[in-house]
Scaffold this motif. Sequence first.
Motif, mmCIF file in Angstrom:
data_model
loop_
_atom_site.group_PDB
_atom_site.id
_atom_site.type_symbol
_atom_site.label_atom_id
_atom_site.label_comp_id
_atom_site.label_asym_id
_atom_site.label_seq_id
_atom_site.Cartn_x
_atom_site.Cartn_y
_atom_site.Cartn_z
ATOM 1 N N PRO A 193 35.781 -1.261 0.700
ATOM 2 C CA PRO A 193 35.137 -0.646 1.866
ATOM 3 C C PRO A 193 34.298 -1.670 2.635
ATOM 4 O O PRO A 193 33.831 -2.656 2.059
ATOM 5 C CB PRO A 193 34.263 0.448 1.260
ATOM 6 C CG PRO A 193 34.076 0.074 -0.163
ATOM 7 C CD PRO A 193 35.245 -0.768 -0.568
ATOM 8 N N ASP A 194 34.113 -1.423 3.920
ATOM 9 C CA ASP A 194 33.320 -2.328 4.757
ATOM 10 C C ASP A 194 31.902 -2.513 4.231
ATOM 11 O O ASP A 194 31.299 -3.556 4.431
ATOM 12 C CB ASP A 194 33.238 -1.796 6.197
ATOM 13 C CG ASP A 194 34.576 -1.845 6.912
ATOM 14 O OD1 ASP A 194 35.475 -2.592 6.483
ATOM 15 O OD2 ASP A 194 34.726 -1.121 7.911
ATOM 16 N N SER A 195 31.363 -1.520 3.574
ATOM 17 C CA SER A 195 29.995 -1.614 3.063
ATOM 18 C C SER A 195 29.880 -2.601 1.893
ATOM 19 O O SER A 195 28.797 -3.064 1.573
ATOM 20 C CB SER A 195 29.508 -0.234 2.618
ATOM 21 O OG SER A 195 30.353 0.281 1.597
ATOM 22 N N VAL A 196 31.004 -2.923 1.279
ATOM 23 C CA VAL A 196 31.023 -3.855 0.143
ATOM 24 C C VAL A 196 31.490 -5.240 0.580
ATOM 25 O O VAL A 196 30.946 -6.251 0.171
ATOM 26 C CB VAL A 196 31.947 -3.311 -0.981
ATOM 27 C CG1 VAL A 196 32.209 -4.359 -2.039
ATOM 28 C CG2 VAL A 196 31.336 -2.072 -1.604
ATOM 29 N N TYR A 197 32.532 -5.277 1.407
ATOM 30 C CA TYR A 197 33.115 -6.556 1.830
ATOM 31 C C TYR A 197 33.456 -6.468 3.311
ATOM 32 O O TYR A 197 34.298 -5.673 3.705
ATOM 33 C CB TYR A 197 34.370 -6.855 1.009
ATOM 34 C CG TYR A 197 35.024 -8.160 1.371
ATOM 35 C CD1 TYR A 197 34.495 -9.369 0.933
ATOM 36 C CD2 TYR A 197 36.149 -8.189 2.169
ATOM 37 C CE1 TYR A 197 35.073 -10.568 1.277
ATOM 38 C CE2 TYR A 197 36.743 -9.394 2.515
ATOM 39 C CZ TYR A 197 36.200 -10.577 2.070
ATOM 40 O OH TYR A 197 36.783 -11.765 2.413
ATOM 41 N N TRP A 198 32.807 -7.280 4.121
ATOM 42 C CA TRP A 198 33.004 -7.216 5.559
ATOM 43 C C TRP A 198 33.739 -8.445 6.089
ATOM 44 O O TRP A 198 33.779 -8.698 7.278
ATOM 45 C CB TRP A 198 31.673 -7.034 6.285
ATOM 46 C CG TRP A 198 30.596 -7.944 5.801
ATOM 47 C CD1 TRP A 198 30.281 -9.166 6.291
ATOM 48 C CD2 TRP A 198 29.715 -7.712 4.702
ATOM 49 N NE1 TRP A 198 29.252 -9.726 5.569
ATOM 50 C CE2 TRP A 198 28.885 -8.839 4.578
ATOM 51 C CE3 TRP A 198 29.547 -6.657 3.805
ATOM 52 C CZ2 TRP A 198 27.908 -8.952 3.606
ATOM 53 C CZ3 TRP A 198 28.574 -6.782 2.828
ATOM 54 C CH2 TRP A 198 27.759 -7.901 2.739
ATOM 55 N N GLY A 199 34.370 -9.188 5.204
ATOM 56 C CA GLY A 199 35.148 -10.349 5.620
ATOM 57 C C GLY A 199 36.568 -9.968 5.979
ATOM 58 O O GLY A 199 36.937 -8.792 5.996
ATOM 59 N N ALA A 225 36.735 -9.238 -5.081
ATOM 60 C CA ALA A 225 36.440 -7.803 -5.152
ATOM 61 C C ALA A 225 35.259 -7.503 -6.070
ATOM 62 O O ALA A 225 34.352 -6.758 -5.698
ATOM 63 C CB ALA A 225 37.672 -7.044 -5.631
ATOM 64 N N TYR A 226 35.265 -8.061 -7.270
ATOM 65 C CA TYR A 226 34.231 -7.726 -8.245
ATOM 66 C C TYR A 226 32.889 -8.348 -7.885
ATOM 67 O O TYR A 226 31.846 -7.710 -8.031
ATOM 68 C CB TYR A 226 34.683 -8.112 -9.654
ATOM 69 C CG TYR A 226 35.583 -7.058 -10.256
ATOM 70 C CD1 TYR A 226 36.713 -6.599 -9.576
ATOM 71 C CD2 TYR A 226 35.305 -6.494 -11.473
ATOM 72 C CE1 TYR A 226 37.529 -5.617 -10.104
ATOM 73 C CE2 TYR A 226 36.116 -5.507 -12.017
ATOM 74 C CZ TYR A 226 37.219 -5.075 -11.325
ATOM 75 O OH TYR A 226 38.021 -4.088 -11.843
ATOM 76 N N GLU A 227 32.887 -9.583 -7.421
ATOM 77 C CA GLU A 227 31.621 -10.207 -7.038
ATOM 78 C C GLU A 227 30.980 -9.457 -5.869
ATOM 79 O O GLU A 227 29.780 -9.183 -5.881
ATOM 80 C CB GLU A 227 31.839 -11.684 -6.708
ATOM 81 C CG GLU A 227 32.172 -12.492 -7.955
ATOM 82 C CD GLU A 227 32.703 -13.885 -7.674
ATOM 83 O OE1 GLU A 227 32.779 -14.287 -6.482
ATOM 84 O OE2 GLU A 227 33.067 -14.577 -8.647
ATOM 85 N N ALA A 228 31.785 -9.086 -4.869
ATOM 86 C CA ALA A 228 31.247 -8.344 -3.728
ATOM 87 C C ALA A 228 30.774 -6.958 -4.145
ATOM 88 O O ALA A 228 29.691 -6.509 -3.744
ATOM 89 C CB ALA A 228 32.311 -8.231 -2.632
ATOM 90 N N THR A 229 31.554 -6.282 -4.969
ATOM 91 C CA THR A 229 31.198 -4.924 -5.380
ATOM 92 C C THR A 229 29.937 -4.911 -6.235
ATOM 93 O O THR A 229 29.055 -4.066 -6.034
ATOM 94 C CB THR A 229 32.364 -4.265 -6.144
ATOM 95 O OG1 THR A 229 33.511 -4.236 -5.288
ATOM 96 C CG2 THR A 229 32.022 -2.856 -6.580
ATOM 97 N N LEU A 230 29.812 -5.826 -7.171
ATOM 98 C CA LEU A 230 28.628 -5.841 -8.031
ATOM 99 C C LEU A 230 27.375 -6.263 -7.266
ATOM 100 O O LEU A 230 26.273 -5.845 -7.618
ATOM 101 C CB LEU A 230 28.854 -6.740 -9.243
ATOM 102 C CG LEU A 230 29.960 -6.267 -10.195
ATOM 103 C CD1 LEU A 230 30.121 -7.227 -11.356
ATOM 104 C CD2 LEU A 230 29.714 -4.861 -10.703
ATOM 105 N N ARG A 231 27.536 -7.058 -6.224
ATOM 106 C CA ARG A 231 26.385 -7.466 -5.407
ATOM 107 C C ARG A 231 26.002 -6.409 -4.378
ATOM 108 O O ARG A 231 24.829 -6.156 -4.148
ATOM 109 C CB ARG A 231 26.708 -8.760 -4.654
ATOM 110 C CG ARG A 231 26.666 -9.992 -5.472
ATOM 111 C CD ARG A 231 26.889 -11.202 -4.561
ATOM 112 N NE ARG A 231 26.854 -12.411 -5.316
ATOM 113 C CZ ARG A 231 27.887 -13.241 -5.461
ATOM 114 N NH1 ARG A 231 29.029 -12.995 -4.875
ATOM 115 N NH2 ARG A 231 27.770 -14.323 -6.188
ATOM 116 N N GLU A 232 27.003 -5.821 -3.727
ATOM 117 C CA GLU A 232 26.751 -5.001 -2.540
ATOM 118 C C GLU A 232 26.990 -3.507 -2.721
ATOM 119 O O GLU A 232 26.522 -2.710 -1.919
ATOM 120 C CB GLU A 232 27.650 -5.475 -1.386
ATOM 121 C CG GLU A 232 27.518 -6.942 -1.050
ATOM 122 C CD GLU A 232 26.153 -7.321 -0.508
ATOM 123 O OE1 GLU A 232 25.463 -6.441 0.056
ATOM 124 O OE2 GLU A 232 25.772 -8.489 -0.645
#
Length: 107
Positions: free
Chosen positions: A37-43, A59-66
């Motif tokens: 989703p855009d809220s997790v990864y906006w690249g 995917a996992y780094e962005a999801t766990l951070r954001e």
Amino acid sequence: MTIETVVRVRTESTRDFAVPGSLDDLVGPSEGSLRLPDSVYWGPDPVVDLAHWDDIAKAYEATLREGTLADVQALVSPVVLRRWWSSLFLPVRIRRTWESRFPELVS
């Protein structure tokens, strides 16, 4: 004589992040593709292929951070997380918190 002091605050030390109560709460796919989703990864290219390490890391780094708790639960697979945990590049605060809650992630 005046001495100026610069104080820097890293945003990673002030931002909240989501951690589930149990790894059993994670129901993300362990194979196939996953749309972030855009809220997790906006690249660019938010669709990842879970057969490729680079996509898993993104995917996992962005999801766990954001991600919110709902994002983490829906996007992260406990199987994939256990397999790749030690290879993920995460802020120390996030890694320590997850490892203290889930000691089985520590190799």
